[in-house]
Write an enzyme that holds these catalytic residues in place. Structure first.
Site: not given
Ligand code: IPM
Ligand code: MN
Length: 344
Positions: A230, A124, A202, A169
């Site tokens: 997620d 990032y 994984d 990993k």
């Molecule tokens: C999150 C989101 C963000 C990320 C995106 C929207 C840039 O998916 O906060 O998890 O990837 O961190």
């Molecule tokens: Mn996210």
């Protein structure tokens, strides 16, 4: 103490979720006598359309003079908003709880884990280059970055079930993941009271489905944490319920894990729980940072009011199989806050 809280409603379903959350927050103010001021700040796609900037300077200035920020999801410009803010304010810990809730269809009823995601480096950083028909991304992992996120995870585990799993990993990314794993392993020696183990990413993705109840604290690098959070949210019932805190030494921004869901925006059917629970995390952070019992109480009450709303099961948004609107859900949560205060 009077808190200055920046409110960034964001895009898509963000403003609707924020309006429902505002009902809840004003009820909280009323029943607890909690003193805070909400200051609207703009950022995101709509802001970009109107002002040509996704993250304007006046927004940054308000954030700098606030105690904290409650933020809704942002659309296509999210990377220019939240990824920038995480780096700008050095919000190195992205704390993402995934906890089973009453009446919510989920894989299992007994999950209570937290993903502690490194939030300022890794893939990032945004160092991407293109040349000769190739594209390259640099994955920056520093010892300092690993140390502070690992410390955060171990300290958090001390207040929970005392288990930390470092996810990486390192069998493939020997240097970057290698440094992360080695640093976590070294630090674990300072925490003999915490059970420490490691898992390849994984396998972690699989185990989150297979036996999610066994996890307590997962610590991992930025992109892995993005993906696993997620997944963890879905394991306990979906993104509409998942809150997060971007936490630094001096400042923190609380926001849902999910995106701005343009497909359901403007219909008044989005579940505001993710933002309401983000507010609960915010008050917990304020309470700990400023040793303010009232904020800690606000946090507990918010969580409980959401749980009671779900348990009662009469006012659920469509994602949970109900027919209630975003605002109706918010009003119901506020009603429970009122009831708690009456019953002392
Ligand atoms: C999150 C989101 C963000 C990320 C995106 C929207 C840039 O998916 O906060 O998890 O990837 O961190
Ligand atoms: Mn996210």
């Amino acid at each position: 103490m009077k808190y200055k809280i920046a409110l960034m409603k964001g895009d898509g379903i963000g403003p609707e979720q924020a309006d429902a959350t505002l009902i809840v927050l004003s009820k909280l103010k009323e029943v607890l006598g909690l003193d805070f001021e909400l200051i609207d700040v703009e950022a995101g796609d709509e802001c970009f359309k109107r002002r040509g900037k996704a993250l304007p300077n006046d927004t940054i200035e308000v954030l700098k003079s606030s105690h904290t920020c409650l933020k809704g999801p942002v659309g296509e410009t999210a990377a220019e908003v939240i990824v920038k803010l995480r780096q700008m304010f050095d919000l190195y810990a992205n704390v993402r709880p995934a906890k089973s809730l009453p009446n919510v269809p989920a894989l299992r009823p007994d999950v209570n884990l937290v993903i502690v995601r490194e939030n300022t480096e890794g893939l990032y950083k945004g160092y991407e280059y293109e040349f000769d028909g190739a594209a390259v991304a640099l994955r920056i992992i520093t010892r300092r970055g690993c140390e502070r996120i690992a410390r955060y995870a171990f300290e958090l585990a001390r207040r929970r079930r005392r288990k930390v799993v470092a996810v990486h990993k390192a069998n493939v990314m020997r240097l970057t993941c290698g440094l992360f794993a080695k640093t976590c392993r070294e630090l674990s020696k300072n925490y003999p009271d915490i059970s420490y183990s490691e898992m390849y990413v994984d396998a972690a993705a699989m185990n989150l489905i297979r036996k999610p109840q066994e996890f307590d604290v997962i610590v991992t690098t930025n992109m892995f944490g993005d993906i696993l959070s997620d997944e963890a949210a879905q394991v306990v019932g979906g993104l509409g319920l998942a809150p997060a805190g971007n936490i630094g030494e001096r400042f923190a921004i609380f926001e849902p894990v999910h995106g701005c869901a343009p497909d359901i925006a403007g219909k008044g059917i989005a579940n505001p729980t993710s933002l309401i629970l983000s507010a609960a995390m915010m008050f917990n952070w304020l309470g700990e940072r400023y040793s303010d019992e009232k904020c800690l109480q606000a946090s507990r009450m918010l969580e409980k009011a959401v749980e009671e709303t779900l348990k009662e099961g009469k006012t659920l948004t469509p994602d949970l199989g109900g027919e209630a609107s975003t605002m109706e859900f918010g009003r119901k949560v506020a009603e429970f806050l009122e009831r708690f205060s009456e019953s002392g």
